[in-house]
Design a protein around this motif. Structure first.
Motif, PDB file in Angstrom:
ATOM      1  N   PRO A 220      -1.816 -12.855   6.771  1.00  0.00           N
ATOM      2  CA  PRO A 220      -0.396 -12.621   6.476  1.00  0.00           C
ATOM      3  C   PRO A 220       0.078 -13.352   5.221  1.00  0.00           C
ATOM      4  O   PRO A 220       1.012 -12.896   4.564  1.00  0.00           O
ATOM      5  CB  PRO A 220       0.338 -13.130   7.716  1.00  0.00           C
ATOM      6  N   GLY A 221      -0.565 -14.472   4.897  1.00  0.00           N
ATOM      7  CA  GLY A 221      -0.196 -15.181   3.673  1.00  0.00           C
ATOM      8  C   GLY A 221      -0.266 -14.269   2.464  1.00  0.00           C
ATOM      9  O   GLY A 221       0.468 -14.422   1.489  1.00  0.00           O
ATOM     10  N   GLU A 222      -1.165 -13.282   2.535  1.00  0.00           N
ATOM     11  CA  GLU A 222      -1.375 -12.371   1.427  1.00  0.00           C
ATOM     12  C   GLU A 222      -0.380 -11.201   1.429  1.00  0.00           C
ATOM     13  O   GLU A 222       0.057 -10.754   0.379  1.00  0.00           O
ATOM     14  CB  GLU A 222      -2.801 -11.822   1.527  1.00  0.00           C
ATOM     15  N   PHE A 223      -0.060 -10.694   2.624  1.00  0.00           N
ATOM     16  CA  PHE A 223       0.749  -9.468   2.612  1.00  0.00           C
ATOM     17  C   PHE A 223       2.223  -9.647   2.985  1.00  0.00           C
ATOM     18  O   PHE A 223       3.031  -8.792   2.655  1.00  0.00           O
ATOM     19  CB  PHE A 223       0.113  -8.381   3.483  1.00  0.00           C
ATOM     20  N   ILE A 224       2.594 -10.757   3.641  1.00  0.00           N
ATOM     21  CA  ILE A 224       4.015 -10.934   3.978  1.00  0.00           C
ATOM     22  C   ILE A 224       4.895 -10.951   2.709  1.00  0.00           C
ATOM     23  O   ILE A 224       5.910 -10.258   2.647  1.00  0.00           O
ATOM     24  CB  ILE A 224       4.265 -12.193   4.844  1.00  0.00           C
ATOM     25  N   PRO A 225       4.487 -11.726   1.676  1.00  0.00           N
ATOM     26  CA  PRO A 225       5.316 -11.721   0.457  1.00  0.00           C
ATOM     27  C   PRO A 225       5.477 -10.312  -0.132  1.00  0.00           C
ATOM     28  O   PRO A 225       6.544  -9.966  -0.629  1.00  0.00           O
ATOM     29  CB  PRO A 225       4.536 -12.622  -0.512  1.00  0.00           C
ATOM     30  N   LEU A 226       4.425  -9.521  -0.046  1.00  0.00           N
ATOM     31  CA  LEU A 226       4.477  -8.161  -0.572  1.00  0.00           C
ATOM     32  C   LEU A 226       5.375  -7.271   0.296  1.00  0.00           C
ATOM     33  O   LEU A 226       6.119  -6.428  -0.217  1.00  0.00           O
ATOM     34  CB  LEU A 226       3.055  -7.604  -0.625  1.00  0.00           C
ATOM     35  N   LEU A 227       5.297  -7.471   1.597  1.00  0.00           N
ATOM     36  CA  LEU A 227       6.196  -6.724   2.492  1.00  0.00           C
ATOM     37  C   LEU A 227       7.647  -7.068   2.168  1.00  0.00           C
ATOM     38  O   LEU A 227       8.524  -6.220   2.211  1.00  0.00           O
ATOM     39  CB  LEU A 227       5.912  -7.071   3.960  1.00  0.00           C
ATOM     40  N   GLU A 228       7.865  -8.341   1.831  1.00  0.00           N
ATOM     41  CA  GLU A 228       9.230  -8.767   1.527  1.00  0.00           C
ATOM     42  C   GLU A 228       9.708  -8.177   0.208  1.00  0.00           C
ATOM     43  O   GLU A 228      10.816  -7.663   0.121  1.00  0.00           O
ATOM     44  CB  GLU A 228       9.309 -10.302   1.506  1.00  0.00           C
ATOM     45  N   SER A 229       8.839  -8.217  -0.807  1.00  0.00           N
ATOM     46  CA  SER A 229       9.299  -7.739  -2.120  1.00  0.00           C
ATOM     47  C   SER A 229       9.451  -6.225  -2.157  1.00  0.00           C
ATOM     48  O   SER A 229      10.155  -5.695  -3.005  1.00  0.00           O
ATOM     49  CB  SER A 229       8.381  -8.245  -3.234  1.00  0.00           C
ATOM     50  N   THR A 230       8.818  -5.508  -1.236  1.00  0.00           N
ATOM     51  CA  THR A 230       8.953  -4.054  -1.218  1.00  0.00           C
ATOM     52  C   THR A 230       9.970  -3.582  -0.179  1.00  0.00           C
ATOM     53  O   THR A 230      10.237  -2.384  -0.081  1.00  0.00           O
ATOM     54  CB  THR A 230       7.601  -3.391  -0.853  1.00  0.00           C
ATOM     55  N   GLY A 231      10.489  -4.508   0.598  1.00  0.00           N
ATOM     56  CA  GLY A 231      11.442  -4.116   1.636  1.00  0.00           C
ATOM     57  C   GLY A 231      10.780  -3.566   2.895  1.00  0.00           C
ATOM     58  O   GLY A 231      11.462  -3.275   3.878  1.00  0.00           O
ATOM     59  N   LEU A 232       9.452  -3.430   2.861  1.00  0.00           N
ATOM     60  CA  LEU A 232       8.749  -2.926   4.044  1.00  0.00           C
ATOM     61  C   LEU A 232       8.808  -3.898   5.218  1.00  0.00           C
ATOM     62  O   LEU A 232       8.499  -3.544   6.347  1.00  0.00           O
ATOM     63  CB  LEU A 232       7.275  -2.642   3.703  1.00  0.00           C
ATOM     64  N   ILE A 233       9.215  -5.124   4.935  1.00  0.00           N
ATOM     65  CA  ILE A 233       9.277  -6.144   5.986  1.00  0.00           C
ATOM     66  C   ILE A 233      10.177  -5.723   7.147  1.00  0.00           C
ATOM     67  O   ILE A 233       9.923  -6.086   8.302  1.00  0.00           O
ATOM     68  CB  ILE A 233       9.726  -7.521   5.413  1.00  0.00           C
ATOM     69  N   ASN A 234      11.220  -4.953   6.850  1.00  0.00           N
ATOM     70  CA  ASN A 234      12.119  -4.532   7.932  1.00  0.00           C
ATOM     71  C   ASN A 234      11.389  -3.675   8.958  1.00  0.00           C
ATOM     72  O   ASN A 234      11.508  -3.887  10.158  1.00  0.00           O
ATOM     73  CB  ASN A 234      13.316  -3.768   7.376  1.00  0.00           C
ATOM     74  N   GLU A 235      10.644  -2.705   8.449  1.00  0.00           N
ATOM     75  CA  GLU A 235       9.928  -1.805   9.354  1.00  0.00           C
ATOM     76  C   GLU A 235       8.823  -2.528  10.110  1.00  0.00           C
ATOM     77  O   GLU A 235       8.658  -2.363  11.312  1.00  0.00           O
ATOM     78  CB  GLU A 235       9.293  -0.682   8.533  1.00  0.00           C
ATOM     79  N   VAL A 236       8.037  -3.319   9.368  1.00  0.00           N
ATOM     80  CA  VAL A 236       6.930  -4.021  10.013  1.00  0.00           C
ATOM     81  C   VAL A 236       7.465  -5.076  10.984  1.00  0.00           C
ATOM     82  O   VAL A 236       6.967  -5.220  12.099  1.00  0.00           O
ATOM     83  CB  VAL A 236       5.994  -4.663   8.959  1.00  0.00           C
ATOM     84  N   GLY A 237       8.521  -5.766  10.553  1.00  0.00           N
ATOM     85  CA  GLY A 237       9.129  -6.777  11.414  1.00  0.00           C
ATOM     86  C   GLY A 237       9.659  -6.167  12.704  1.00  0.00           C
ATOM     87  O   GLY A 237       9.588  -6.778  13.770  1.00  0.00           O
ATOM     88  N   GLU A 238      10.183  -4.961  12.597  1.00  0.00           N
ATOM     89  CA  GLU A 238      10.682  -4.264  13.779  1.00  0.00           C
ATOM     90  C   GLU A 238       9.523  -3.924  14.712  1.00  0.00           C
ATOM     91  O   GLU A 238       9.619  -4.069  15.929  1.00  0.00           O
ATOM     92  CB  GLU A 238      11.399  -2.984  13.330  1.00  0.00           C
ATOM     93  N   TRP A 239       8.414  -3.509  14.109  1.00  0.00           N
ATOM     94  CA  TRP A 239       7.222  -3.224  14.921  1.00  0.00           C
ATOM     95  C   TRP A 239       6.779  -4.488  15.665  1.00  0.00           C
ATOM     96  O   TRP A 239       6.422  -4.439  16.852  1.00  0.00           O
ATOM     97  CB  TRP A 239       6.081  -2.684  14.043  1.00  0.00           C
ATOM     98  N   VAL A 240       6.803  -5.626  14.961  1.00  0.00           N
ATOM     99  CA  VAL A 240       6.367  -6.893  15.570  1.00  0.00           C
ATOM    100  C   VAL A 240       7.246  -7.247  16.771  1.00  0.00           C
ATOM    101  O   VAL A 240       6.733  -7.573  17.855  1.00  0.00           O
ATOM    102  CB  VAL A 240       6.405  -8.049  14.529  1.00  0.00           C
ATOM    103  N   ILE A 241       8.555  -7.159  16.592  1.00  0.00           N
ATOM    104  CA  ILE A 241       9.463  -7.511  17.694  1.00  0.00           C
ATOM    105  C   ILE A 241       9.272  -6.548  18.864  1.00  0.00           C
ATOM    106  O   ILE A 241       9.232  -6.951  20.025  1.00  0.00           O
ATOM    107  CB  ILE A 241      10.930  -7.503  17.214  1.00  0.00           C
ATOM    108  N   ASP A 242       9.120  -5.276  18.530  1.00  0.00           N
ATOM    109  CA  ASP A 242       8.913  -4.279  19.577  1.00  0.00           C
ATOM    110  C   ASP A 242       7.632  -4.582  20.372  1.00  0.00           C
ATOM    111  O   ASP A 242       7.629  -4.563  21.595  1.00  0.00           O
ATOM    112  CB  ASP A 242       8.845  -2.889  18.942  1.00  0.00           C
ATOM    113  N   ALA A 243       6.559  -4.892  19.647  1.00  0.00           N
ATOM    114  CA  ALA A 243       5.276  -5.170  20.305  1.00  0.00           C
ATOM    115  C   ALA A 243       5.385  -6.424  21.179  1.00  0.00           C
ATOM    116  O   ALA A 243       4.889  -6.458  22.314  1.00  0.00           O
ATOM    117  CB  ALA A 243       4.168  -5.338  19.260  1.00  0.00           C
TER     118      ALA A 243
END
Ligand code: C2E
Ligand code: CA
Ligand code: CA
Ligand code: CA
Length: 278
Positions: free
Chosen positions: A72-95
């Motif tokens: 995650p150290g590698e891809f979390i920053p990228l998820l944040e800079s692309t805004g994809l963090i919202n979708e992935v973060g939602e998946w995490v909470i759901d799971a």
């Protein structure tokens, strides 16, 4: 770079261009991963002073088709800079909520909490509460078992808005932990005003308690601070018996770290938890 036209950007630095290409590829892969369900949650145990599991932290893993498990150290920053963090973060909470609902039906697992990391960007999103509400209704998770880990950066801007969101989630039973404590911009004054439940001592301090008196002093005062604010305190990154003994002697009674277990897939964590109960 945009295709064609006069807005084409020229790269004179081949290293920079190569780095950009890697990033562009990674970003395309991340979008693919969303569609192809390449995400997985690993769970790392959290234990009390006698070593009993009290809960787990959910840690995101990306099973990349060619590169294997990406950290995650590698891809979390990228998820944040692309805004994809919202979708992935939602998946995490759901799971995590689905897991909690499942554990609630099993007598030996029903008391466990799951801690979920929330990026400040995700937390600040105007849809955050609405998305969570839908997940809570859909999964029927026991919300008293859900803990959200936030970082100090969340409170640098728009502190009141963050506070209001925390209060509204706490009214439903959700608890809050301040992650990586001591590494951010914390002013002690704001801590007292935040409706938190737990301070999590950052692993960088934990791993140096026996080698650096400065770090030991930071950890000691964090524990004292937590006590005086009536917050729970947990130490992360505990790797040795000596570190654990030091922490225990200084009033910290909850731990997480390789000494007790690495992050592992759900089947393994369940087996470890059940082995402890029997
Ligand atoms: P974190 O929240 O501080 O998580 C603790 C990190 O320390 C995890 O790394 C964990 O595997 C590692 N760790 C645990 N015990 C030990 C130990 O005893 N020694 C050492 N050296 N390391 C230990 P991981 O899983 O690579 O995650 C890195 C970071 O990525 C996390 O740091 C968190 O900030 C972020 N992250 C992970 N999952 C999520 C997620 O679902 N959402 C968001 N927004 N961020 C996440
Ligand atoms: Ca964390
Ligand atoms: Ca942490
Ligand atoms: Ca960290």
């Amino acid at each position: 770079a945009k295709a064609g036209g006069r807005s084409t950007i020229c790269f004179f630095d081949p290293a920079m261009q190569a780095a950009l290409l890697v990033r562009v590829k990674l970003e395309a892969d991340l979008r693919q991963a969303l569609e192809n369900h390449q995400w997985q949650l690993y769970y790392q145990p959290q234990v009390d002073c006698v070593g009993h599991f009290t809960g787990v932290e959910a840690l995101l893993r990306w099973q990349h088709p060619e590169r294997g498990m990406v950290s995650p150290g590698e891809f979390i920053p990228l998820l944040e800079s692309t805004g994809l963090i919202n979708e992935v973060g939602e998946w995490v909470i759901d799971a995590a909520c689905r897991q909690l609902a499942l554990w609630a039906t099993k007598p030996q697992l029903r008391e466990l909490t799951i801690s979920v990391n929330i990026s400040p960007l995700q937390f600040r999103d105007s849809d955050f509460l609405g998305r969570l509400q839908q997940i809570f209704v859909r999964t029927k998770a026991p919300l008293e078992r859900l803990k959200l880990e936030v970082t100090e950066t969340l409170f640098v801007e728009a502190r009141d808005a963050a506070r209001d969101k925390i209060l509204s989630l706490k009214a439903q039973g959700v608890r809050f932990s301040l992650d990586d404590f001591g590494t951010g911009y914390s002013s002690l004054a704001y801590l007292a005003q935040l409706p938190l439940d737990q301070l999590k001592i950052d692993q960088s301090f934990v791993q140096q308690v026996l080698d650096s008196s400065a770090n030991a002093a930071i950890v000691e005062s964090t524990i004292a601070l937590a006590k005086s604010l009536h917050l729970d305190v947990i130490a992360e990154g505990v790797e040795t018996e000596n570190q654990k003994a030091w922490l225990l002697a200084h009033g910290c009674h909850a731990f997480q770290g390789y000494l007790f277990g690495r992050p592992m897939p759900v089947g393994e964590i369940e087996a470890a938890l059940l082995a402890q109960c029997s």
